[in-house]
Design a protein around this motif. Sequence first.
Motif, PDB file in Angstrom:
ATOM      1  N   SER A 275      65.591  18.449  11.587  1.00 53.14           N
ATOM      2  CA  SER A 275      66.062  18.461  13.180  1.00 53.14           C
ATOM      3  C   SER A 275      67.308  17.635  13.447  1.00 53.14           C
ATOM      4  CB  SER A 275      64.950  18.165  13.750  1.00 53.14           C
ATOM      5  OG  SER A 275      64.339  16.862  13.574  1.00 53.14           O
ATOM      6  N   ASP A 276      67.957  16.676  12.414  1.00 52.29           N
ATOM      7  CA  ASP A 276      68.778  15.766  12.577  1.00 52.29           C
ATOM      8  C   ASP A 276      68.501  14.744  13.768  1.00 52.29           C
ATOM      9  OD1 ASP A 276      71.121  14.580  11.860  1.00 52.29           O
ATOM     10  OD2 ASP A 276      72.421  15.987  13.104  1.00 52.29           O
ATOM     11  N   THR A 277      67.244  14.390  13.943  1.00 53.72           N
ATOM     12  CA  THR A 277      67.042  13.428  14.646  1.00 53.72           C
ATOM     13  C   THR A 277      66.982  12.030  14.153  1.00 53.72           C
ATOM     14  OG1 THR A 277      64.498  13.455  14.160  1.00 53.72           O
ATOM     15  CG2 THR A 277      65.130  14.765  15.971  1.00 53.72           C
ATOM     16  N   TRP A 278      67.379  10.990  15.040  1.00 55.88           N
ATOM     17  CA  TRP A 278      67.740   9.654  14.683  1.00 55.88           C
ATOM     18  C   TRP A 278      67.038   8.469  15.437  1.00 55.88           C
ATOM     19  CZ3 TRP A 278      71.733   8.451  10.713  1.00 55.88           C
ATOM     20  CH2 TRP A 278      72.220   9.499  10.223  1.00 55.88           C
ATOM     21  N   SER A 279      66.687   7.420  14.546  1.00 53.91           N
ATOM     22  CA  SER A 279      66.136   6.206  15.323  1.00 53.91           C
ATOM     23  C   SER A 279      67.223   5.920  16.351  1.00 53.91           C
ATOM     24  CB  SER A 279      65.741   5.516  14.136  1.00 53.91           C
ATOM     25  OG  SER A 279      67.005   4.650  13.624  1.00 53.91           O
ATOM     26  N   GLN A 280      66.839   4.664  17.217  1.00 55.81           N
ATOM     27  CA  GLN A 280      67.595   3.931  18.066  1.00 55.81           C
ATOM     28  C   GLN A 280      68.340   2.892  17.055  1.00 55.81           C
ATOM     29  OE1 GLN A 280      67.990   4.678  21.459  1.00 55.81           O
ATOM     30  NE2 GLN A 280      66.736   6.689  20.697  1.00 55.81           N
ATOM     31  N   TRP A 281      69.496   2.572  17.656  1.00 59.36           N
ATOM     32  CA  TRP A 281      70.221   1.381  17.179  1.00 59.36           C
ATOM     33  C   TRP A 281      69.499   0.109  17.123  1.00 59.36           C
ATOM     34  CZ3 TRP A 281      74.244   2.115  14.095  1.00 59.36           C
ATOM     35  CH2 TRP A 281      75.144   3.204  14.439  1.00 59.36           C
ATOM     36  N   GLU A 282      69.447  -0.540  15.701  1.00 59.06           N
ATOM     37  CA  GLU A 282      68.622  -1.932  15.796  1.00 59.06           C
ATOM     38  C   GLU A 282      69.449  -2.863  15.110  1.00 59.06           C
ATOM     39  OE1 GLU A 282      65.188  -1.448  13.653  1.00 59.06           O
ATOM     40  OE2 GLU A 282      66.107  -1.130  11.678  1.00 59.06           O
ATOM     41  N   THR A 283      69.327  -4.155  15.382  1.00 58.24           N
ATOM     42  CA  THR A 283      70.154  -5.270  14.884  1.00 58.24           C
ATOM     43  C   THR A 283      69.680  -5.546  13.347  1.00 58.24           C
ATOM     44  OG1 THR A 283      70.480  -6.276  17.082  1.00 58.24           O
ATOM     45  CG2 THR A 283      70.982  -7.626  15.042  1.00 58.24           C
ATOM     46  N   PHE A 284      70.491  -5.636  12.399  1.00 64.61           N
ATOM     47  CA  PHE A 284      70.156  -5.686  11.008  1.00 64.61           C
ATOM     48  C   PHE A 284      70.877  -7.020  10.638  1.00 64.61           C
ATOM     49  CE2 PHE A 284      70.646  -4.622   6.484  1.00 64.61           C
ATOM     50  CZ  PHE A 284      69.333  -4.079   6.297  1.00 64.61           C
ATOM     51  N   GLY A 285      71.413  -7.808  11.345  1.00 64.18           N
ATOM     52  CA  GLY A 285      71.918  -9.261  10.785  1.00 64.18           C
ATOM     53  C   GLY A 285      73.184  -9.409  11.447  1.00 64.18           C
ATOM     54  N   GLY A 286      73.803 -10.437  11.074  1.00 59.50           N
ATOM     55  CA  GLY A 286      75.154 -10.692  11.251  1.00 59.50           C
ATOM     56  C   GLY A 286      75.129 -12.119  12.361  1.00 59.50           C
ATOM     57  N   PRO A 287      76.342 -12.281  13.023  1.00 60.21           N
ATOM     58  CA  PRO A 287      77.376 -11.476  12.937  1.00 60.21           C
ATOM     59  C   PRO A 287      78.154 -11.315  11.707  1.00 60.21           C
ATOM     60  CG  PRO A 287      77.840 -13.638  14.123  1.00 60.21           C
ATOM     61  CD  PRO A 287      76.451 -13.581  13.742  1.00 60.21           C
TER      62      PRO A 287
ATOM     63  N   ALA B  83      69.723  14.468   3.029  1.00 61.61           N
ATOM     64  CA  ALA B  83      68.737  14.678   2.206  1.00 61.61           C
ATOM     65  C   ALA B  83      68.676  16.389   2.061  1.00 61.61           C
ATOM     66  CB  ALA B  83      67.137  14.554   2.523  1.00 61.61           C
ATOM     67  N   THR B  84      69.334  16.984   2.940  1.00 65.78           N
ATOM     68  CA  THR B  84      69.459  18.554   3.069  1.00 65.78           C
ATOM     69  C   THR B  84      70.713  18.945   2.052  1.00 65.78           C
ATOM     70  OG1 THR B  84      70.605  18.729   4.916  1.00 65.78           O
ATOM     71  CG2 THR B  84      68.285  18.662   5.197  1.00 65.78           C
ATOM     72  N   GLY B  85      71.726  18.132   2.006  1.00 66.25           N
ATOM     73  CA  GLY B  85      72.947  18.493   1.162  1.00 66.25           C
ATOM     74  C   GLY B  85      73.937  18.461   2.109  1.00 66.25           C
ATOM     75  N   ARG B  86      73.763  18.535   3.412  1.00 69.51           N
ATOM     76  CA  ARG B  86      74.687  18.529   4.381  1.00 69.51           C
ATOM     77  C   ARG B  86      75.799  17.270   4.574  1.00 69.51           C
ATOM     78  NH1 ARG B  86      72.347  19.669   9.949  1.00 69.51           N
ATOM     79  NH2 ARG B  86      70.675  18.382   8.832  1.00 69.51           N
ATOM     80  N   LEU B  87      76.976  17.532   4.673  1.00 59.55           N
ATOM     81  CA  LEU B  87      77.795  16.211   4.929  1.00 59.55           C
ATOM     82  C   LEU B  87      77.890  15.951   6.567  1.00 59.55           C
ATOM     83  CD1 LEU B  87      81.086  16.809   2.965  1.00 59.55           C
ATOM     84  CD2 LEU B  87      79.513  14.777   2.861  1.00 59.55           C
ATOM     85  N   HIS B  88      77.795  14.724   6.710  1.00 60.92           N
ATOM     86  CA  HIS B  88      77.862  14.098   8.164  1.00 60.92           C
ATOM     87  C   HIS B  88      79.008  13.307   8.092  1.00 60.92           C
ATOM     88  CE1 HIS B  88      73.682  14.619   9.735  1.00 60.92           C
ATOM     89  NE2 HIS B  88      73.531  14.828   8.202  1.00 60.92           N
TER      90      HIS B  88
ATOM     91  N   VAL C 236      68.620   5.197  11.497  1.00 62.47           N
ATOM     92  CA  VAL C 236      68.229   5.852  10.347  1.00 62.47           C
ATOM     93  C   VAL C 236      68.033   7.228  10.596  1.00 62.47           C
ATOM     94  CG1 VAL C 236      66.194   5.920   8.551  1.00 62.47           C
ATOM     95  CG2 VAL C 236      67.280   3.664   9.086  1.00 62.47           C
ATOM     96  N   GLN C 237      68.315   8.384  10.103  1.00 57.82           N
ATOM     97  CA  GLN C 237      67.962   9.836  10.186  1.00 57.82           C
ATOM     98  C   GLN C 237      66.564  10.006   9.891  1.00 57.82           C
ATOM     99  OE1 GLN C 237      69.599  12.625   7.454  1.00 57.82           O
ATOM    100  NE2 GLN C 237      70.180  13.892   9.117  1.00 57.82           N
ATOM    101  N   LEU C 238      65.573  10.366  10.974  1.00 60.40           N
ATOM    102  CA  LEU C 238      64.228  10.263  10.779  1.00 60.40           C
ATOM    103  C   LEU C 238      63.864  11.570  10.129  1.00 60.40           C
ATOM    104  CD1 LEU C 238      63.328   8.488  14.013  1.00 60.40           C
ATOM    105  CD2 LEU C 238      63.298   7.592  12.023  1.00 60.40           C
ATOM    106  N   ASP C 239      64.396  12.590  10.542  1.00 60.27           N
ATOM    107  CA  ASP C 239      64.121  14.170  10.111  1.00 60.27           C
ATOM    108  C   ASP C 239      65.467  14.856   9.744  1.00 60.27           C
ATOM    109  OD1 ASP C 239      63.278  16.638   9.711  1.00 60.27           O
ATOM    110  OD2 ASP C 239      62.208  16.775  11.412  1.00 60.27           O
ATOM    111  N   PRO C 240      65.894  14.885   8.812  1.00 58.90           N
ATOM    112  CA  PRO C 240      67.201  15.760   8.243  1.00 58.90           C
ATOM    113  C   PRO C 240      67.173  17.173   8.583  1.00 58.90           C
ATOM    114  CG  PRO C 240      66.427  14.583   6.366  1.00 58.90           C
ATOM    115  CD  PRO C 240      65.099  14.706   7.492  1.00 58.90           C
TER     116      PRO C 240
END
Length: 681
Positions: free
Chosen positions: A366-378, A633-638, A360-364
């Motif tokens: 500064s473009d800082t992100w959370s660490q990867w986390e498991t969300f389900g699966g496989p 949220a800033t309107g920039r494409l990633h 998840v992008q924590l701050d658009p």
Amino acid sequence: MHPITRRHLLRGAAATAGALALPGVGRAAAAAPAVAAAHADPPHRWVGAGPFTHVHDPSGPARHRYLNDHTLIKASGRWHLFSIVGDSAPPGDSPDSSAEVTFAHASAPDPYGPWTPHADALSVDRSYFGEEHLWAPCVVEAGGTFWMFYAAGGRGGAAINLATSTDLFTWTRVPSGPLFRGIAARDPMVLRIADAWVMYYTELSAPHGRHIVSVRRSTDLLNWSAPETVFTDATTDTTPSVTESPCVVERDGWYYLFIGPRGGYEGTDVFASRDPFRFGLDGYAGHVPGHAVEVVSDGQDWYASAAGWFRQGLYVAPLDWRDTPPPWQSADNPVAAPDVEGRLTVFALDAGDRSMLRRVQLDPESDTWSQWETFGGPAGAVPTLSRNVNGRLEVFSLAPGGANLHHRVQRPDGGWHDWEEFGGPAGAAPAVAQGGDGRLEVFAPAPGGTSLARRRQRSPGSLTWDAWDGAFGGPVGAPPVVAANADGRLEVFALTPGGAAIHHRWQEAPGGAWAAWSAFGTAAGAAPRVARDGTGRLTVVAIAPSGLAAFHRRQSVPSGGWGDWQHLYGWSAAAPALAPSADGRLEAFALSPGGARLGHRWHADTGGTWAPGEEFGESGVPLAGTPAAATDATGRLHVFAVTPDGRIRTRVQERPSGGWRPWAAFGERLVAPLRSGSPAY
């Protein structure tokens, strides 16, 4: 008369053809009684492969070379490879196939190597009945002699020639000349069936006719019968060839025909039949994500080998015989969308256990992100995403093997409800869009694409859904795509089996009834994509059969009619990714087969004129699939892209609708490098 070359045979524009079958008219319904009866007990197996391992590179220190159509034969405990070989073209370009004038030779104790290169097995002899190139060798052993069949065009037209050897190293052409000539005869493959030798090869039904697979029979490997047609492609005579590199193997009383390029340049479809002299789309039995695929067995294990213009050398994968159809992958990998709080959220599959990962992008700013986390699966495929009318993100996932669909909904506070069953089995993760009435609608193909089903939220933002409508359409040749028109009416686009055409169906009013399926035009090599620009008009993009070009078609007015198909890119691995910038102008990203070149084009104005484009990839860094793009949220494409070793790379706009920062790593977690649009195994 000019010789026919592979380049000439791949050249052409896509044309309108085919029809999407209506509900109740499945693949088997079009089969003749003899074929239908042959599909009794036991059923054919479904075929897949992967992952491919690069096992042999013919390049030298200062010379990049490729292998293309090839053959593998085991003799005296050792595997031998004979192959078209040539000098690689610049990234994203195709080489001149008329320069393919030698056959490379290598040997190994195992299909995975190590491979030892030998002197070229054969070189073109222009004094030999006008021979001008060497294509697609096939080697068999009979009577203590090795027989090499190959395609060699010349002033007399397409021809199948023969050379023999007693040791696999020294080859001598038969003095009588070509075994036979044809309209476009090439890519021979020979095997023994009952008391005769049988040769399958690529051909045309007539000059400028349909692409077919022909067969001839022989008792002595020298004299061959008149041709018979065993497979006719569904596309029209103006499309590039998609019946190349025929390979037939037998297993448990079923014959399996492998041909391509289908599903893009690096794709091979499989068709099953009880009758080795009759194959059709009704016998679709799977897909292998490789070019010029050859299938061999060592008596215990089965292997698929692949090569091609855009790869350096030979690749080998285990062949997978399955009881159920393999599911398709999403065309995007990874996927991203804003969540209920407007934070850009990325989902991917772990490279090891294929669990679903989230970041998840924590701050658009500064473009800082959370660490990867498991969300389900496989999971069995990369998930698909959509946002509810209240902004809550909803994730739709496919279970391994396509057994079931699942979904998970975000809570208003940003947390998540538990995973829930959503239906199944399914052939792919579903396509999802929000209609003008605020309700999400989901579209999913059945396993093998035999039908297309639809499901709708009971009310906007609801956690409950109506029952599945299993008769929405089908069969389909790839997962559908869906988008909302400017007036809120949903529109679905689907590829017909065999890629003969794209068809579409739309709502007659927002949230209302659906019009009947209608031809949308153009034969296509894989699933299309669709996006809406700032003017409210939809644009659809698709690749031509074989992937030699990408085309686009744009609405002439919002929610209205359509303009003509127009060229957008050259060689493309899949339909280009589309995303609107903050000012509404579309941006397109197209990956070349092999992943060496990533192209970027954008609307130069609101009228839909495309800028010439630029090289967008990172120098020396190939990609495993077409990237995904999403706006924060800033309107920039990633842009998010995966390398063959499973590392995610990202590139971000400096400002909304502006230039781009350099490529950067996106976390250390390795993800599954799935090829865009391919079935997953």
